[in-house]
Write a protein that holds these residues in place. Structure first.
Motif, PDB file in Angstrom:
ATOM      1  N   ARG A   4     -20.197  28.842   6.534  1.00  0.00           N
ATOM      2  CA  ARG A   4     -19.261  28.462   7.594  1.00  0.00           C
ATOM      3  C   ARG A   4     -17.917  28.186   6.944  1.00  0.00           C
ATOM      4  NH1 ARG A   4     -22.625  23.538   9.186  1.00  0.00           N
ATOM      5  NH2 ARG A   4     -22.559  23.557   6.943  1.00  0.00           N
ATOM      6  N   SER A   5     -16.894  28.914   7.373  1.00  0.00           N
ATOM      7  CA  SER A   5     -15.632  28.864   6.660  1.00  0.00           C
ATOM      8  C   SER A   5     -14.452  28.572   7.577  1.00  0.00           C
ATOM      9  CB  SER A   5     -15.397  30.192   5.937  1.00  0.00           C
ATOM     10  OG  SER A   5     -15.424  31.254   6.879  1.00  0.00           O
ATOM     11  N   LEU A   6     -13.460  27.922   6.986  1.00  0.00           N
ATOM     12  CA  LEU A   6     -12.205  27.611   7.667  1.00  0.00           C
ATOM     13  C   LEU A   6     -11.075  28.181   6.832  1.00  0.00           C
ATOM     14  CD1 LEU A   6     -10.278  26.050   9.618  1.00  0.00           C
ATOM     15  CD2 LEU A   6     -10.621  24.046   8.133  1.00  0.00           C
ATOM     16  N   PHE A   7     -10.131  28.834   7.480  1.00  0.00           N
ATOM     17  CA  PHE A   7      -8.935  29.333   6.807  1.00  0.00           C
ATOM     18  C   PHE A   7      -7.727  28.642   7.407  1.00  0.00           C
ATOM     19  CE2 PHE A   7      -5.210  31.950   6.388  1.00  0.00           C
ATOM     20  CZ  PHE A   7      -5.242  32.281   5.048  1.00  0.00           C
ATOM     21  N   ILE A   8      -6.862  28.119   6.546  1.00  0.00           N
ATOM     22  CA  ILE A   8      -5.607  27.509   6.988  1.00  0.00           C
ATOM     23  C   ILE A   8      -4.476  28.236   6.279  1.00  0.00           C
ATOM     24  CG2 ILE A   8      -4.193  25.420   7.050  1.00  0.00           C
ATOM     25  CD1 ILE A   8      -6.843  23.816   7.018  1.00  0.00           C
ATOM     26  N   GLY A   9      -3.567  28.770   7.061  1.00  0.00           N
ATOM     27  CA  GLY A   9      -2.391  29.436   6.517  1.00  0.00           C
ATOM     28  C   GLY A   9      -1.151  28.700   6.989  1.00  0.00           C
ATOM     29  N   VAL A  10      -0.216  28.482   6.098  1.00  0.00           N
ATOM     30  CA  VAL A  10       1.008  27.753   6.434  1.00  0.00           C
ATOM     31  C   VAL A  10       2.207  28.616   6.048  1.00  0.00           C
ATOM     32  CG1 VAL A  10       2.295  25.615   6.119  1.00  0.00           C
ATOM     33  CG2 VAL A  10      -0.188  25.598   5.928  1.00  0.00           C
ATOM     34  N   GLY A  11       3.180  28.675   6.939  1.00  0.00           N
ATOM     35  CA  GLY A  11       4.355  29.513   6.696  1.00  0.00           C
ATOM     36  C   GLY A  11       4.056  30.973   6.959  1.00  0.00           C
ATOM     37  N   CYS A  12       3.318  31.243   8.031  1.00  0.00           N
ATOM     38  CA  CYS A  12       2.771  32.575   8.288  1.00  0.00           C
ATOM     39  C   CYS A  12       3.709  33.532   9.018  1.00  0.00           C
ATOM     40  CB  CYS A  12       1.471  32.451   9.077  1.00  0.00           C
ATOM     41  SG  CYS A  12       0.199  31.577   8.170  1.00  0.00           S
ATOM     42  N   ASN A  13       4.982  33.223   9.117  1.00  0.00           N
ATOM     43  CA  ASN A  13       5.874  34.106   9.851  1.00  0.00           C
ATOM     44  C   ASN A  13       6.594  35.115   8.967  1.00  0.00           C
ATOM     45  OD1 ASN A  13       7.074  31.655   8.986  1.00  0.00           O
ATOM     46  ND2 ASN A  13       8.953  32.196  10.057  1.00  0.00           N
ATOM     47  N   SER A  14       6.483  35.014   7.651  1.00  0.00           N
ATOM     48  CA  SER A  14       7.181  35.949   6.770  1.00  0.00           C
ATOM     49  C   SER A  14       6.438  37.281   6.710  1.00  0.00           C
ATOM     50  CB  SER A  14       7.304  35.371   5.361  1.00  0.00           C
ATOM     51  OG  SER A  14       6.036  35.319   4.739  1.00  0.00           O
ATOM     52  N   ALA A  15       7.149  38.320   6.325  1.00  0.00           N
ATOM     53  CA  ALA A  15       6.541  39.647   6.222  1.00  0.00           C
ATOM     54  C   ALA A  15       5.426  39.663   5.180  1.00  0.00           C
ATOM     55  CB  ALA A  15       7.616  40.679   5.871  1.00  0.00           C
ATOM     56  N   ILE A  16       5.629  38.988   4.048  1.00  0.00           N
ATOM     57  CA  ILE A  16       4.591  38.963   3.014  1.00  0.00           C
ATOM     58  C   ILE A  16       3.354  38.216   3.506  1.00  0.00           C
ATOM     59  CG2 ILE A  16       5.415  36.914   1.782  1.00  0.00           C
ATOM     60  CD1 ILE A  16       4.596  38.540  -0.802  1.00  0.00           C
ATOM     61  N   ALA A  17       3.551  37.161   4.276  1.00  0.00           N
ATOM     62  CA  ALA A  17       2.414  36.426   4.831  1.00  0.00           C
ATOM     63  C   ALA A  17       1.637  37.318   5.789  1.00  0.00           C
ATOM     64  CB  ALA A  17       2.881  35.169   5.544  1.00  0.00           C
ATOM     65  N   GLN A  18       2.345  37.988   6.672  1.00  0.00           N
ATOM     66  CA  GLN A  18       1.687  38.838   7.669  1.00  0.00           C
ATOM     67  C   GLN A  18       0.875  39.951   6.992  1.00  0.00           C
ATOM     68  OE1 GLN A  18       2.025  38.876  11.286  1.00  0.00           O
ATOM     69  NE2 GLN A  18       2.969  36.879  11.212  1.00  0.00           N
ATOM     70  N   SER A  19       1.441  40.600   5.986  1.00  0.00           N
ATOM     71  CA  SER A  19       0.704  41.690   5.338  1.00  0.00           C
ATOM     72  C   SER A  19      -0.461  41.163   4.510  1.00  0.00           C
ATOM     73  CB  SER A  19       1.635  42.544   4.482  1.00  0.00           C
ATOM     74  OG  SER A  19       2.190  41.794   3.435  1.00  0.00           O
ATOM     75  N   THR A  20      -0.292  40.022   3.852  1.00  0.00           N
ATOM     76  CA  THR A  20      -1.377  39.442   3.050  1.00  0.00           C
ATOM     77  C   THR A  20      -2.538  39.000   3.935  1.00  0.00           C
ATOM     78  OG1 THR A  20       0.215  38.681   1.405  1.00  0.00           O
ATOM     79  CG2 THR A  20      -1.953  37.625   1.398  1.00  0.00           C
TER      80      THR A  20
END
Length: 173
Positions: A4-20
């Motif tokens: 059972r897993s949780l993912f938290i991403g912060v600062g997800c509006n940049s192009a590098i964030a979106q592609s990653t």
């Protein structure tokens, strides 16, 4: 047995964030924070971004508390990727107090605070932090003194977390 897993991403509006984020696996639960409304692909799922002014400590903590994240007892692992960072502000000599505070807060202090909140909440289960840094952290360069210093501090935070909390199942890169 399924983890059972949780993912938290912060600062997800940049192009590098979106592609990653689009290349990552699916998670049972997720929280993606951004300054703007929108969606983001996390693996094969499209996730709504949670709006948060992550440049303010109270806003960041409030969103995490109010987001109904799973309890520690309901999870096997938590993965956090922080894309928090500000663009290079330019030469140090041209910066004033407020600009210096913004760079330090965005590139370093908020990541430290996010780590504190999440380690307190989930210590004892497998946790992985990934802080997106910069080659500027490895060697300073003319005209980017403050930017390089804060990215270097972020690398130190990552190493410190791994050393201090590794015994609790926390990893940081």
């Amino acid at each position: 047995m399924h983890k059972r897993s949780l993912f938290i991403g912060v600062g997800c509006n940049s192009a590098i964030a979106q592609s990653t984020l689009g290349m990552l696996s699916n998670y049972d639960s997720s929280l993606l924070l951004s300054r703007q409304n929108g969606t983001c692909r996390l693996g094969s799922k499209v996730i709504n971004l949670t709006t948060c002014n992550a440049t303010k400590f109270n806003d960041l903590e409030k969103v995490i508390i109010d987001s109904n994240l799973p309890l520690k007892t309901d999870l096997d692992e938590v993965n956090i990727v922080s894309f928090l960072g500000t663009k290079d502000p330019g030469a140090l000599i041209n910066l004033r107090g407020e600009q210096i505070d913004e760079v330090i807060t965005t590139n370093f202090s908020l990541n430290a605070y996010l780590s504190s909140i999440l380690i307190s909440r989930y210590r004892g289960i497998s946790m992985s932090f990934v802080f997106i840094s910069s080659s500027g952290a490895l060697a300073g360069d003319s005209g980017v003194t403050l930017y390089s210093a804060t990215k270097h501090a972020l690398n130190g935070l990552s190493r410190g977390i791994a050393l201090e909390y590794g015994k609790y199942g926390v990893n940081a890169n």
